[in-house]
Design an enzyme around this catalytic site. Sequence first.
Site, short mmCIF file in Angstrom:
data_model
loop_
_atom_site.label_atom_id
_atom_site.label_comp_id
_atom_site.label_asym_id
_atom_site.label_seq_id
_atom_site.Cartn_x
_atom_site.Cartn_y
_atom_site.Cartn_z
CG HIS A 242 -0.31 0.20 2.53
ND1 HIS A 242 0.03 -0.86 3.33
CD2 HIS A 242 0.07 1.31 3.21
CE1 HIS A 242 0.58 -0.43 4.43
NE2 HIS A 242 0.62 0.90 4.40
CD GLU B 79 -1.85 3.37 6.30
OE1 GLU B 79 -1.78 3.77 7.47
OE2 GLU B 79 -0.96 2.67 5.77
CG HIS C 38 2.72 11.47 -9.43
ND1 HIS C 38 3.97 11.92 -9.79
CD2 HIS C 38 2.43 10.45 -10.28
CE1 HIS C 38 4.41 11.20 -10.81
NE2 HIS C 38 3.50 10.30 -11.13
CD GLU D 232 1.42 10.10 -14.42
OE1 GLU D 232 1.80 10.11 -15.59
OE2 GLU D 232 2.17 9.78 -13.45
#
Length: 122
Positions: free
Chosen positions: A7, A56, A75, A117
């Site tokens: 994550h 998360e 990003h 993005e």
Amino acid sequence: MKFRFEHNNINVLNLEKSLDFYKEALGLIEVMRHVQAEGEFILVYLGDGATQHSLELTWLRDRTEAYNLGENEFHIAFRVDDFEAAYEHHKKMGCICYENREMGIYFINDPDNYWLEILPTR
């Protein structure tokens, strides 16, 4: 030894606003939540329903000021199967913050100004 992505984490100021944004903008849904016993923080994991990777969101009870994202040079990227429909959806939401037509991509920003993005499927 083999590692795999699990994550990514970002901290958010308004958890409900962020949950609404990620659901509307990217279709991410809550897959797990952890509430600290004294309520000092909440962790919410969002999934796309297609991969095991999750995002998360961390909410800190005592945080009242916006996060300093520095130059915001990081990003998270999302690939979408219908780029034009996604673009129109994000345009209506008013969350497109940067476009690179030459590369065929654009970025949206979430309520905390994190950049996301959007990539077409190629």
